[in-house]
Enzyme design. Structure first.
Site, PDB file in Angstrom:
ATOM      1  N   ALA A  64       2.517  42.198  -2.353  1.00 56.89           N
ATOM      2  CA  ALA A  64       2.453  43.330  -1.419  1.00 56.89           C
ATOM      3  C   ALA A  64       1.379  44.275  -1.923  1.00 56.89           C
ATOM      4  CB  ALA A  64       3.796  44.036  -1.389  1.00 56.89           C
ATOM      5  N   GLY A 107       5.129  39.360  -3.591  1.00 56.12           N
ATOM      6  CA  GLY A 107       5.314  39.079  -2.160  1.00 56.12           C
ATOM      7  C   GLY A 107       4.537  37.847  -1.725  1.00 56.12           C
ATOM      8  N   GLU A 110       6.740  35.044  -2.512  1.00 53.07           N
ATOM      9  CA  GLU A 110       7.861  35.111  -1.554  1.00 53.07           C
ATOM     10  C   GLU A 110       7.424  34.647  -0.161  1.00 53.07           C
ATOM     11  OE1 GLU A 110       8.489  39.207  -2.707  1.00 53.07           O
ATOM     12  OE2 GLU A 110      10.568  38.772  -3.211  1.00 53.07           O
ATOM     13  N   GLU A 130       6.702  41.534 -10.545  1.00 51.51           N
ATOM     14  CA  GLU A 130       7.067  42.908 -10.174  1.00 51.51           C
ATOM     15  C   GLU A 130       7.588  43.720 -11.357  1.00 51.51           C
ATOM     16  OE1 GLU A 130       7.818  40.157  -8.462  1.00 51.51           O
ATOM     17  OE2 GLU A 130       7.661  40.509  -6.299  1.00 51.51           O
TER      18      GLU A 130
HETATM   19  N1  DAK Z   1      -2.058  45.283  -4.293  1.00 53.72           N
HETATM   20  C1  DAK Z   1      -3.201  45.993  -4.113  1.00 53.72           C
HETATM   21  N2  DAK Z   1      -4.403  45.625  -4.646  1.00 53.72           N
HETATM   22  C2  DAK Z   1      -4.442  44.524  -5.402  1.00 53.72           C
HETATM   23  C3  DAK Z   1      -3.282  43.743  -5.652  1.00 53.72           C
HETATM   24  C4  DAK Z   1      -2.042  44.152  -5.054  1.00 53.72           C
HETATM   25  N3  DAK Z   1      -0.892  43.448  -5.188  1.00 53.72           N
HETATM   26  N4  DAK Z   1      -3.643  42.707  -6.460  1.00 53.72           N
HETATM   27  C5  DAK Z   1      -4.956  42.843  -6.691  1.00 53.72           C
HETATM   28  N5  DAK Z   1      -5.456  43.932  -6.058  1.00 53.72           N
HETATM   29  C6  DAK Z   1      -6.812  44.424  -6.054  1.00 53.72           C
HETATM   30  C7  DAK Z   1      -7.185  45.101  -7.384  1.00 53.72           C
HETATM   31  O1  DAK Z   1      -6.746  46.425  -7.398  1.00 53.72           O
HETATM   32  C8  DAK Z   1      -8.696  44.958  -7.365  1.00 53.72           C
HETATM   33  O2  DAK Z   1      -9.221  45.943  -6.509  1.00 53.72           O
HETATM   34  P1  DAK Z   1     -10.495  46.852  -6.975  1.00 53.72           P
HETATM   35  O3  DAK Z   1     -10.109  47.431  -8.289  1.00 53.72           O
HETATM   36  O4  DAK Z   1     -11.600  45.831  -7.074  1.00 53.72           O
HETATM   37  O5  DAK Z   1     -10.656  47.831  -5.855  1.00 53.72           O
HETATM   38  C9  DAK Z   1      -8.937  43.631  -6.693  1.00 53.72           C
HETATM   39  O6  DAK Z   1      -7.720  43.341  -5.952  1.00 53.72           O
HETATM   40  C10 DAK Z   1      -9.170  42.482  -7.667  1.00 53.72           C
HETATM   41  O7  DAK Z   1      -8.090  42.478  -8.597  1.00 53.72           O
HETATM   42  P2  DAK Z   1      -8.324  42.438 -10.169  1.00 53.72           P
HETATM   43  O8  DAK Z   1      -9.593  43.109 -10.561  1.00 53.72           O
HETATM   44  O9  DAK Z   1      -7.061  42.936 -10.783  1.00 53.72           O
HETATM   45  O10 DAK Z   1      -8.492  40.864 -10.399  1.00 53.72           O
HETATM   46  P3  DAK Z   1      -8.166  40.038 -11.701  1.00 53.72           P
HETATM   47  O11 DAK Z   1      -8.701  38.674 -11.425  1.00 53.72           O
HETATM   48  O12 DAK Z   1      -8.618  40.746 -12.944  1.00 53.72           O
HETATM   49  O13 DAK Z   1      -6.556  39.951 -11.768  1.00 53.72           O
HETATM   50  C11 DAK Z   1      -4.333  39.598 -10.834  1.00 53.72           C
HETATM   51  C12 DAK Z   1      -5.847  39.236 -10.812  1.00 53.72           C
HETATM   52  C13 DAK Z   1      -3.686  38.914  -9.641  1.00 53.72           C
HETATM   53  C14 DAK Z   1      -3.718  39.077 -12.126  1.00 53.72           C
HETATM   54  C15 DAK Z   1      -4.174  41.135 -10.765  1.00 53.72           C
HETATM   55  O14 DAK Z   1      -4.952  41.616  -9.680  1.00 53.72           O
HETATM   56  C16 DAK Z   1      -2.741  41.567 -10.554  1.00 53.72           C
HETATM   57  O15 DAK Z   1      -1.977  41.575 -11.501  1.00 53.72           O
HETATM   58  N6  DAK Z   1      -2.401  41.967  -9.311  1.00 53.72           N
HETATM   59  C17 DAK Z   1      -1.090  42.505  -9.033  1.00 53.72           C
HETATM   60  C18 DAK Z   1      -0.051  41.413  -8.973  1.00 53.72           C
HETATM   61  C19 DAK Z   1       1.326  41.979  -8.686  1.00 53.72           C
HETATM   62  O16 DAK Z   1       1.857  42.788  -9.475  1.00 53.72           O
HETATM   63  N7  DAK Z   1       1.953  41.558  -7.568  1.00 53.72           N
HETATM   64  C20 DAK Z   1       3.249  42.033  -7.185  1.00 53.72           C
HETATM   65  C21 DAK Z   1       3.099  43.276  -6.328  1.00 53.72           C
HETATM   66  S1  DAK Z   1       4.687  43.932  -5.813  1.00 53.72           S
HETATM   67  C22 DAK Z   1       9.351  43.996   0.248  1.00 53.72           C
HETATM   68  C23 DAK Z   1       8.528  42.937   0.499  1.00 53.72           C
HETATM   69  C24 DAK Z   1       7.664  42.520  -0.493  1.00 53.72           C
HETATM   70  C25 DAK Z   1       7.588  43.182  -1.673  1.00 53.72           C
HETATM   71  C26 DAK Z   1       8.412  44.247  -1.912  1.00 53.72           C
HETATM   72  C27 DAK Z   1       9.294  44.684  -0.947  1.00 53.72           C
HETATM   73  N8  DAK Z   1      10.297  44.420   1.242  1.00 53.72           N
HETATM   74  C28 DAK Z   1      10.596  43.537   2.367  1.00 53.72           C
HETATM   75  C29 DAK Z   1      10.887  45.700   1.149  1.00 53.72           C
HETATM   76  C30 DAK Z   1       6.630  42.715  -2.650  1.00 53.72           C
HETATM   77  C31 DAK Z   1       6.260  43.417  -3.729  1.00 53.72           C
HETATM   78  C32 DAK Z   1       5.124  42.959  -4.521  1.00 53.72           C
HETATM   79  O17 DAK Z   1       4.511  41.947  -4.245  1.00 53.72           O
END
Ligand code: DAK
Length: 256
Positions: A64, A107, A110, A130
């Site tokens: 997400a 997400g 998921e 997460e």
């Molecule tokens: N959200 C927003 N931006 C993201 C992102 C994300 N999840 N993942 C990556 N980006 C963005 C980064 O901020 C970066 O943007 P700039 O800085 O260039 O502006 C760009 O994408 C490239 O990312 P990185 O520079 O970080 O790239 P790397 O190759 O170094 O790293 C990575 C890749 C995938 C390991 C890293 O980006 C990362 O850790 N991303 C976050 C992964 C994460 O934590 N995902 C879980 C998010 S929470 C719900 C439904 C769904 C959900 C919740 C509730 N309901 C129905 C209520 C879901 C929640 C989640 O998914």
């Protein structure tokens, strides 16, 4: 600004592509809204029998959009009612094949698990990280992942943010097959094309019955399956399929 998803219809397959490359296809509220609406339109469209949901070769979806959520309150999360949108994906009757390459996180993992078949490129990485940002999965990850790969592996992924690669995911039963990265989409399309030639009602009832397997006790699931099985004798495709077998010819299914 470009559209967060792209869609097209080709040979009876509805193809949806996640399209936010700059943020690794993060699932913004807008993307999810358009995705769910397009899935529902495809479900209604008689020209489509199977749906393929793809990311790019580089990434499926990194979760997400964290920027959408960072400053949310309990009340704003409640008002967004995102769960309802994800629930609507569950109600799509046509089979959905996920073509996953690169990261499928949070997400994104998921979303893949909301699909019915997951074809993964050898570069795919699945995770529920997460915990690293102070929360737990919110779109079914703790439940679907546990059912798919078991409690102990799910614990490590959810409690410690462990990523698994495509081969592990295949071994654990999370993905249907692993293919070289250049074939991640063509392999999903090939399965979709084969399935699109199958009798439509049986295709959809087969999906419905399998999804019940994780919701019902065995005896009720078997009962449910039996009723759907009987129901198929009301279709022309059942008559055609069985007649064609006896007459030693290829069946021609009309989807009726
Ligand atoms: N959200 C927003 N931006 C993201 C992102 C994300 N999840 N993942 C990556 N980006 C963005 C980064 O901020 C970066 O943007 P700039 O800085 O260039 O502006 C760009 O994408 C490239 O990312 P990185 O520079 O970080 O790239 P790397 O190759 O170094 O790293 C990575 C890749 C995938 C390991 C890293 O980006 C990362 O850790 N991303 C976050 C992964 C994460 O934590 N995902 C879980 C998010 S929470 C719900 C439904 C769904 C959900 C919740 C509730 N309901 C129905 C209520 C879901 C929640 C989640 O998914």
């Amino acid at each position: 600004m470009s559209e967060p998803i792209l869609s097209e219809i080709t040979d009876g397959i509805g193809v949806i592509t996640l399209n936010r490359p700059n943020v690794l296809n993060a699932l913004s509220l807008d993307l999810m809204k358009q995705l769910v609406e397009t899935l529902e339109q495809f479900d209604e469209n008689d020209d489509i029998r199977v749906i393929v949901l793809a990311g790019s070769e580089k990434v499926w979806a990194a979760g997400a959009d964290i920027k959408d959520m960072a400053d949310a309150s309990v009340v704003s999360m409640h008002q967004r009612n995102q769960f309802a949108r994800w629930e609507r994906i569950k109600r799509i009757r046509k089979p959905i094949i996920a073509a996953v390459s690169g990261y499928a996180l949070g997400g994104g993992c998921e979303l893949a698990m909301h699909c019915d078949i997951i074809v993964a490129s050898e570069t795919a990485k699945f995770g529920q990280p997460e915990i690293n940002i102070g929360v737990i999965p919110g779109a079914g990850g703790t439940q679907r992942l546990t059912r798919a790969i078991g409690k102990y592996r799910a614990m490590e992924m959810v409690l410690n943010g462990r990523f698994i690669d495509a081969k592990e995911a295949e071994r654990f039963g999370l993905v249907s097959r692993v293919v070289p990265k250049e074939h991640y989409l063509s392999a999903a399309m090939a399965i979709a094309k084969q399935m699109a030639r199958r009798p439509t009602v049986a295709l959809q009832l087969g999906k419905e019955a399998i999804l019940k397997a994780s919701e019902l006790p065995l005896s009720e699931g078997l009962e449910y399956e039996r009723k759907l099985f009987y129901m198929l004798f009301a279709t022309e495709d059942q008559k055609e399929g069985m007649r064609a077998f006896i007459e030693k010819r290829k069946p021609v299914f009309e989807g009726k």
